[in-house]
Design a protein around this motif. Sequence first.
Motif, PDB file in Angstrom:
ATOM      1  N   UNK A  17     -58.904  22.638 -48.205  1.00 35.71           N
ATOM      2  CA  UNK A  17     -58.150  21.452 -47.738  1.00 35.71           C
ATOM      3  C   UNK A  17     -57.299  21.838 -46.524  1.00 35.71           C
ATOM      4  N   UNK A  18     -56.652  23.010 -46.608  1.00 38.67           N
ATOM      5  CA  UNK A  18     -55.833  23.440 -45.465  1.00 38.67           C
ATOM      6  C   UNK A  18     -56.690  23.742 -44.226  1.00 38.67           C
ATOM      7  N   UNK A  70     -51.620  17.905 -39.370  1.00 38.35           N
ATOM      8  CA  UNK A  70     -50.433  17.038 -39.370  1.00 38.35           C
ATOM      9  C   UNK A  70     -49.451  17.658 -38.390  1.00 38.35           C
ATOM     10  N   UNK A  71     -49.385  17.084 -37.209  1.00 44.09           N
ATOM     11  CA  UNK A  71     -48.544  17.683 -36.185  1.00 44.09           C
ATOM     12  C   UNK A  71     -47.611  16.651 -35.554  1.00 44.09           C
ATOM     13  N   UNK A 130     -46.953  21.993 -36.361  1.00 39.52           N
ATOM     14  CA  UNK A 130     -47.473  21.555 -37.655  1.00 39.52           C
ATOM     15  C   UNK A 130     -48.833  22.152 -37.942  1.00 39.52           C
ATOM     16  N   UNK A 131     -49.311  21.982 -39.162  1.00 36.75           N
ATOM     17  CA  UNK A 131     -50.615  22.531 -39.539  1.00 36.75           C
ATOM     18  C   UNK A 131     -51.725  21.928 -38.687  1.00 36.75           C
ATOM     19  N   UNK A 132     -52.624  22.793 -38.246  1.00 29.62           N
ATOM     20  CA  UNK A 132     -53.724  22.343 -37.399  1.00 29.62           C
ATOM     21  C   UNK A 132     -55.036  22.921 -37.937  1.00 29.62           C
ATOM     22  N   UNK A 183     -50.839  27.150 -38.915  1.00 28.79           N
ATOM     23  CA  UNK A 183     -49.547  26.474 -38.746  1.00 28.79           C
ATOM     24  C   UNK A 183     -48.611  27.463 -38.053  1.00 28.79           C
ATOM     25  N   UNK A 184     -48.298  27.159 -36.799  1.00 22.24           N
ATOM     26  CA  UNK A 184     -47.445  28.055 -36.021  1.00 22.24           C
ATOM     27  C   UNK A 184     -46.025  27.508 -35.911  1.00 22.24           C
TER      28      UNK A 184
END
Lengths: 303, 154
Positions: free
Chosen positions: A102-103, A108-109, A118-120, A125-126
């Motif tokens: 899923x990740x 969600x940025x 946000x997570x890409x 996720x940076x």
Amino acid sequence: MDDIYLIAVLSNIGMISFIALSAYLLLVVGEISFGQQAFFAVSAYGSGIATAMWGWPIWLGLLWGALVAGAAALVVAIPTVRLRGLYFSVATLAFAEMVRLIFEIFTYQVEIEGELVGPDGSDGFRDIRAIYDSNVSDFEYLLIIYGLLSVVLIGFLILERSRLGAIFRMIGEDPLLTEMQGLNVNAYKILAVVMAGVVAGIGGALYAHLATYVEPKIFNVMLGVHALAYGLIGGLGTAVGPLIGVAIDIGLLESIRAISGYRMIVFGGLVAVLLIVRPRGLLDEAAVHWLRGRWRGLVRAEN
Amino acid sequence: MRTLTAVLALSAMLMASGAAMAGERVAADVSCTATAEKLTYDCMIMLKGKKSSEPVEGAEVVVKADMPSMPLAHNVRPVKAAAGSMPGHYTATLELEMHGEWALTLDVSGPTRDRVVKKLHFGGASGETEHLHEEMKDHGGDMDHGEMKMEESQ
């Protein structure tokens, strides 16, 4: 550089201790989970989103991460609680892989100061920079890690001497006999899974904020297998056992630089040998009982 | 118990401290080539201001390496990068433990303070023909996602 290196090794020992304690708790109730890395991951992402994207303070981000991990554990626990042995293990592994995948696609940025944060998905996720931007040094963060680890460890030691701890061990020994005592085994197992999820979650949140960067690949089955192995090496007699397992893997084997590149092979061999000669680890229940007896004897002699 | 209380109090104080980052964010480009020594790489790091594109000079750069697929398992000694021959250029020699994808964390301090994470694939079957491909996943960098760079060692 030596100081930075030492602090990094000690930080790693501290953070992985949380997931080791998490897997240990499930071993105590007689279940082998290959999926504790999922809760580590959920919390890493959850706390990172809270601090980096929503601007929450770090302490609230850590708390949120642990709670989200606990909620995820509840979601896993309810359908899997009736499963036993291998079936439970496979279910937890499947859940963890599901979370990782899923990740891999979760994006969600938001734009913060001209930067997308946000997570890409697979890119990770940076910019989880709440700790970094607060000028907290690596040493200060090490103190935070060990402060929280001390709280969790003390909680475990109190739990071991409590009625709840005794029930957990009873379930681990024989769930059917426990049920015959009038205890709701499923409810206690759900509680254990949720508690284990929260503990893994604390580690995940701490990890994300130290690394400032997470990606799905970090939370693969290897992390879960290690978490499990630490309890099996260190021993299931006390919560100190998994910490001994972590110290042996990261601390002792790391200090022998000649074998550091082959550490995984040595570690695998060590687990295999210990499972044969000491199936419940170095500090198993008998060893802990013996040590406690010796300690009481020493105290009596002193008096 | 008193020690634990002190540690917790310090932890709470540290968590409550405010943000104090100064200076411009840093963009980094890293390219590494294999040396004659196994699993040892000479890396060239180029730092510039993310908005100004000015080279970052006089910075202290510490390079840490970790393997995303084996988190917390490798503890490669951090290396301090030396200033290179051109402005904004730094060099560091990394001694890794195995081939594969590594995340390099560049801790930049001095004229500006920033942390940049770069992912690189260190590979190659023989020490003679090590290949390195860098995924331009730039934490604080200015490269486009998906851009690829191939570099071959001597």
